[in-house]
Design a protein around this motif. Structure first.
Motif, PDB file in Angstrom:
ATOM      1  N   THR A 149     -27.447  56.186  67.288  1.00 49.46           N
ATOM      2  CA  THR A 149     -27.405  56.916  68.555  1.00 49.46           C
ATOM      3  C   THR A 149     -26.933  56.003  69.671  1.00 49.46           C
ATOM      4  O   THR A 149     -26.067  56.357  70.470  1.00 49.46           O
ATOM      5  CB  THR A 149     -28.807  57.455  68.903  1.00 49.46           C
ATOM      6  N   PHE A 150     -27.510  54.816  69.689  1.00 48.51           N
ATOM      7  CA  PHE A 150     -27.137  53.891  70.745  1.00 48.51           C
ATOM      8  C   PHE A 150     -25.670  53.490  70.637  1.00 48.51           C
ATOM      9  O   PHE A 150     -24.922  53.511  71.618  1.00 48.51           O
ATOM     10  CB  PHE A 150     -28.014  52.640  70.706  1.00 48.51           C
ATOM     11  N   ILE A 151     -25.250  53.147  69.438  1.00 51.11           N
ATOM     12  CA  ILE A 151     -23.859  52.710  69.270  1.00 51.11           C
ATOM     13  C   ILE A 151     -22.893  53.843  69.598  1.00 51.11           C
ATOM     14  O   ILE A 151     -21.919  53.663  70.333  1.00 51.11           O
ATOM     15  CB  ILE A 151     -23.617  52.222  67.829  1.00 51.11           C
ATOM     16  N   ALA A 152     -23.213  55.030  69.042  1.00 53.24           N
ATOM     17  CA  ALA A 152     -22.344  56.174  69.315  1.00 53.24           C
ATOM     18  C   ALA A 152     -22.324  56.467  70.811  1.00 53.24           C
ATOM     19  O   ALA A 152     -21.272  56.672  71.418  1.00 53.24           O
ATOM     20  CB  ALA A 152     -22.822  57.399  68.545  1.00 53.24           C
ATOM     21  N   GLY A 153     -23.492  56.467  71.418  1.00 56.82           N
ATOM     22  CA  GLY A 153     -23.574  56.724  72.861  1.00 56.82           C
ATOM     23  C   GLY A 153     -22.783  55.685  73.626  1.00 56.82           C
ATOM     24  O   GLY A 153     -22.079  56.008  74.592  1.00 56.82           O
ATOM     25  N   PHE A 154     -22.923  54.441  73.178  1.00 59.74           N
ATOM     26  CA  PHE A 154     -22.207  53.347  73.826  1.00 59.74           C
ATOM     27  C   PHE A 154     -20.699  53.575  73.783  1.00 59.74           C
ATOM     28  O   PHE A 154     -20.018  53.573  74.812  1.00 59.74           O
ATOM     29  CB  PHE A 154     -22.568  52.039  73.113  1.00 59.74           C
ATOM     30  N   LEU A 155     -20.187  53.837  72.618  1.00 61.84           N
ATOM     31  CA  LEU A 155     -18.741  54.024  72.458  1.00 61.84           C
ATOM     32  C   LEU A 155     -18.268  55.301  73.164  1.00 61.84           C
ATOM     33  O   LEU A 155     -17.277  55.288  73.906  1.00 61.84           O
ATOM     34  CB  LEU A 155     -18.379  54.097  70.967  1.00 61.84           C
ATOM     35  N   ALA A 156     -18.993  56.374  72.939  1.00 59.38           N
ATOM     36  CA  ALA A 156     -18.574  57.636  73.518  1.00 59.38           C
ATOM     37  C   ALA A 156     -18.578  57.575  75.032  1.00 59.38           C
ATOM     38  O   ALA A 156     -17.630  58.020  75.696  1.00 59.38           O
ATOM     39  CB  ALA A 156     -19.473  58.771  73.040  1.00 59.38           C
ATOM     40  N   ARG A 197     -18.325  55.027  76.987  1.00 63.75           N
ATOM     41  CA  ARG A 197     -17.244  54.188  77.503  1.00 63.75           C
ATOM     42  C   ARG A 197     -15.893  54.892  77.401  1.00 63.75           C
ATOM     43  O   ARG A 197     -15.129  54.938  78.352  1.00 63.75           O
ATOM     44  CB  ARG A 197     -17.169  52.852  76.744  1.00 63.75           C
ATOM     45  N   LEU A 198     -15.620  55.434  76.245  1.00 59.37           N
ATOM     46  CA  LEU A 198     -14.288  55.998  76.003  1.00 59.37           C
ATOM     47  C   LEU A 198     -14.106  57.343  76.679  1.00 59.37           C
ATOM     48  O   LEU A 198     -13.145  57.560  77.412  1.00 59.37           O
ATOM     49  CB  LEU A 198     -14.062  56.159  74.488  1.00 59.37           C
ATOM     50  N   VAL A 199     -15.040  58.220  76.444  1.00 56.51           N
ATOM     51  CA  VAL A 199     -14.834  59.598  76.892  1.00 56.51           C
ATOM     52  C   VAL A 199     -15.362  59.831  78.294  1.00 56.51           C
ATOM     53  O   VAL A 199     -14.738  60.503  79.104  1.00 56.51           O
ATOM     54  CB  VAL A 199     -15.489  60.590  75.913  1.00 56.51           C
ATOM     55  N   LEU A 200     -16.512  59.253  78.569  1.00 52.87           N
ATOM     56  CA  LEU A 200     -17.137  59.562  79.840  1.00 52.87           C
ATOM     57  C   LEU A 200     -16.607  58.684  80.965  1.00 52.87           C
ATOM     58  O   LEU A 200     -16.241  59.179  82.026  1.00 52.87           O
ATOM     59  CB  LEU A 200     -18.658  59.399  79.712  1.00 52.87           C
ATOM     60  N   LEU A 201     -16.525  57.406  80.725  1.00 53.26           N
ATOM     61  CA  LEU A 201     -16.195  56.501  81.825  1.00 53.26           C
ATOM     62  C   LEU A 201     -14.750  56.016  81.809  1.00 53.26           C
ATOM     63  O   LEU A 201     -14.285  55.415  82.754  1.00 53.26           O
ATOM     64  CB  LEU A 201     -17.130  55.294  81.777  1.00 53.26           C
ATOM     65  N   ASN A 202     -14.034  56.303  80.754  1.00 47.62           N
ATOM     66  CA  ASN A 202     -12.688  55.758  80.639  1.00 47.62           C
ATOM     67  C   ASN A 202     -12.682  54.254  80.876  1.00 47.62           C
ATOM     68  O   ASN A 202     -11.739  53.704  81.426  1.00 47.62           O
ATOM     69  CB  ASN A 202     -11.746  56.433  81.645  1.00 47.62           C
TER      70      ASN A 202
END
Lengths: 218, 218, 218, 218
Positions: D179-186, D188-193
DNA sequence: GATGAATGAGATTTCATTCAT
DNA sequence: CATGAATGAAATCTCATTCAT
C-alpha cells in the motif's frame, strides 16, 4: 409557425387581450426586447420568462404557444400601421395643406417614421421576422399589399393626373418609392441600429425621392 | 456563433477548403437552398444531410459545427462581393466609357445586380442572416463599410467635383444611394422572391436615383 | 470540464441547490453509483436517467451539463472533508485525551476512515476523478493542500516539538504519512473494493506508521 | 473494453508486434503521451492520429480497435513489471549482499522506482487506467496478485523467519508495505506529477517502512 | 392566475470504425 | 502499407410544452 390564418389569429388575439395582467405586460415587453435583439428563433421562452421575472409556465398560460406570443407582439403593431392609409386619414391629408406630392410625401414620411421610431423595438421585430420567416411573410405581406400598396397607388394616381411625375407606370414608381422608404427604415432600424433621425434628413430623403441627386442647375 | 473574429475564420476557412469532395459540394448546395428558404435558425442539420444525400456525421466531419457551415456558405460570397470595388476594377470603370456618374451608376448597378442574381440563393442567405443574426452582423458589417462605403464615397467625390450633384454632403448622398440599392436588392430577393429583373428596370432605377420622380418639364 | 474556477462553481452550486426535488435526489444517487462503478467518462447521461427513473431532460434541467452533475456529486463531499481539520475540531482533538501523536493519529485516522467509508461511493468517485481528470485535479488539489496539508503540518509540528519524531523535516514526514493514508484509502476503495475495515486494521496501520515493521526487541 | 481474456490478448499482441513500423512507433508514442495526460476515455483516436502525424485509418490498420491500442501500450509495460520478481532475479537479489529485509527493500524500491520513472508516461497510463476502468482492473489485478503479491509474501516469509518483523500476520504486513509503495508511486506520478526523486527520499521511505516515525531514543 | 418541475422530441455534436483508393 | 472520406450509432444538450400544486 403553424399554418393558421393570420387574420383569424388576429381576431382571436383581440378577444383574448381584453385586459392585460401586469405579468402579461412584462412578458410582452421582455419578448419584444429580446426578439428585437436576437430574433425569434434564437430566443428561448425560458430566457423571456427570466427577463420578465415570471415563471415559464405563465407565458404558456397566457399565450399558449411561443408562436402565439410572437403574434401578440407583431399583430397590434401591424394593425396600427394601417390607419394612416385609412380613408379618413388619407382624405384629411389630401385636403388640408397638402397640395403637391412632395408635401404629401413629407407628411407621410414624417408620420411613418415617427410611428416606427416610437415603436423602434417592435418595428425591429416585425421587420426581422417578416424577412426571416417565410410563413409569416406569406401571411402578412398580402395584407400589407392589400391595405398599403393599393392606397399609395391611388394617391399617386391623383398626383399623377396633375402631371407631377415623370412618365413611368405608376406601379413602378410606387415600387421604387416604397423600396426606398422600406430600405430607409429597415437599414436604420435593423442594419445600423441608428435610432436618431433629424428633420433635415427627412427633407433630404424627400428631395432625393423627388429630384434624385443630379444637379439640375448645371 | 462563436465570438471569434470572422476574418480569422475567413482565413482558416480558406485553408481548409483545399479541395471540396463531391459530398461537400452537395452539403453546401443543400445548405444554401434550405437556409435561403427557411433561414439558418429554422434549418436542422439532419434536414440538410437528408437533402444532400449524406450522413449527418459527414457534415460535421467537414464543417465541425453548424455555425461553420453557415460561414462556409457566406464567406466566399462575401469575399466575391468586393472585387468590383477593388482599385483596378474601379479604375477600369472610371477610365473607359464612363464619363458621368449616371454612367458609372448604370455600370455599377448592372454589375452588382448581375452578381447578386447569379448567386440568388446565397445572396438571400447572406442578406437574411446579416439582418437576423446580431453577431454575424457586427462581424461582417464593419468589413463591408471599410471596403465598400469608403470606395463609393471616393467615387462620388470625383463626380461631385465635377459639379454633378446637388449640394448635399457626400456621405449623406452615399447613404441614400446605398440605402436605395440595398433596399432594391433586398426587397426583390428576400421580400418578394422576385428574381426577374429587366434592363428596363435598371434604367428606371438609375433614373430614379439621378432625377427622382418629379417631372421637370412641367 | 469548463475552465472556470471550481470554487466559483462551488458557491454557485450551493445557491442552486436550495431544495432538492425527489427526482434530483434520485439523479444524484444514480450518478454516484454508476460513476463509482464505471467512471464519469464511461457513463452516459441516458444511463443515469434510466437508472434514476427520470427523463434525460430532467438531468439537464437541474444540472445544465454533465460536468456540472459531477461537481454536484463531488463538491459537497469535498467540502465535508475539511471540517475535521477546522480550528475548533482540531483544538478539541488536541485538548481532550490526546496527548501523543499516536493517539492523535488514531483519532484522526478513525474519523477520516469512517467518513470515507460512510460515503464509500462518493469517495470512490472523488478519488477516481481526481486521479483521472487533469483539470479537476488542478482545480481541487490546490484547495486540498491549502486546507489539509498545512493543518496537518501544524499538528505535526506540535508533536515534533515534544521530540516524538525521528529527525526528518516535518514536510517530508507529512508527505509520507499522507501518502500512506491516501494509499490506504484509495487502494481499499478504488483498487480492491474492500469496504470492510476493522478496528484491528486501523490499529495495525497506526502501529505501522509509528514504528514501521521492524522488530525492535530483537 | 471487450470482455476478452487479457492474457490471450497479451499473447496475440506479442505475435502482431513482430516489427513495428515507423508509423506504429509514432502512434504508440503519441497515444502514451495523450493517454497519460487526459486519460484513455477522454482521448479520441483522431487526436492521437494528429499528434502522431498519421492518418486515422492507419491506427486501425495496425491496432484494429482503440481498446487494442491501449493494450499495446499497457501490456508490454505490464510484462516488464514482473521480471524483478522472477525466480532468477529474486534469487540473485537474495544471495548477493542482501542480508536483511531493509537491504532487500532498498534494492527492491530503487529498482522499481527506477523502472517506473524511466517509464513515467506509460506507468501513468497504466496506473490511471487500472484505477479507472473496472474491466481492465478485473483482468489485470489478478495477474498482478498472482505474480507479485505471492512472491513478495514468500520473500517476507524468509525474513520473517529470521525474526526481523513485528508479530503481525505476513499478508497484512505485505498489504501495508505494498500500500505504501503503491501510494508512493501513484501519488508522485499521477497525483503530483512529481518526477524528481532523490536517493535521500528513498532512504527516508525505507526508514519509514522499517521504523515508522517514532523517535526510539526518547 | 401563477408556478416551476418534468417531459420527450429533436437538435447538435462526437467518434470509433469501415472501406475505396 | 497508408490514407482520409464517409458513416451511423450514440452522446450531450435544448427547449417548447404540460401539468400537478
Amino acid at each position: 409557425m403553424s399554418e393558421s390564418k393570420l387574420l383569424d389569429a388576429l381576431i382571436a388575439q383581440a378577444k383574448l387581450s381584453k385586459k392585460q395582467t401586469e405579468k402579461q405586460q412584462k412578458i410582452v415587453e421582455a419578448a419584444i426586447t429580446i426578439f428585437a435583439e436576437k430574433g425569434y428563433a434564437n430566443t428561448s421562452t425560458s430566457e423571456i420568462a427570466k427577463a420578465a421575472g415570471v415563471a415559464e409556465g405563465t407565458i404558456f398560460r397566457h399565450y399558449g404557444t411561443k408562436d402565439n406570443l410572437l403574434l401578440s407582439v407583431i399583430l397590434p403593431f401591424f394593425k396600427e400601421s394601417f390607419p394612416i392609409m385609412a380613408e379618413e386619414v388619407f382624405n384629411e391629408i389630401m385636403s388640408s395643406n397638402v397640395h403637391t406630392f412632395e408635401e404629401f410625401l413629407k407628411v407621410f414620411l414624417k408620420n411613418r417614421i415617427n410611428f416606427f421610431f416610437e415603436n423602434k423595438e417592435i418595428a425591429k421585430v416585425v421587420i426581422k421576422e417578416i424577412l426571416y420567416n417565410e410563413e409569416l411573410k406569406s401571411n402578412l405581406l398580402p395584407i400589407l399589399s392589400e391595405n398599403f400598396i393599393i392606397r399609395v397607388n391611388k394617391a399617386l394616381d391623383i398626383f399623377k393626373e396633375r402631371g407631377e411625375f415623370v412618365d413611368i407606370p405608376t406601379d413602378r414608381i410606387v415600387k421604387m418609392v416604397l423600396t426606398f422608404i422600406a430600405g430607409f427604415l429597415a437599414s436604420r432600424l435593423v442594419l445600423l441600429n441608428d435610432y436618431s433621425i433629424t428633420e433635415e434628413e427627412i427633407e433630404d430623403a424627400v428631395h432625393f425621392v423627388m429630384d434624385g441627386i443630379r444637379n439640375k442647375e448645371q
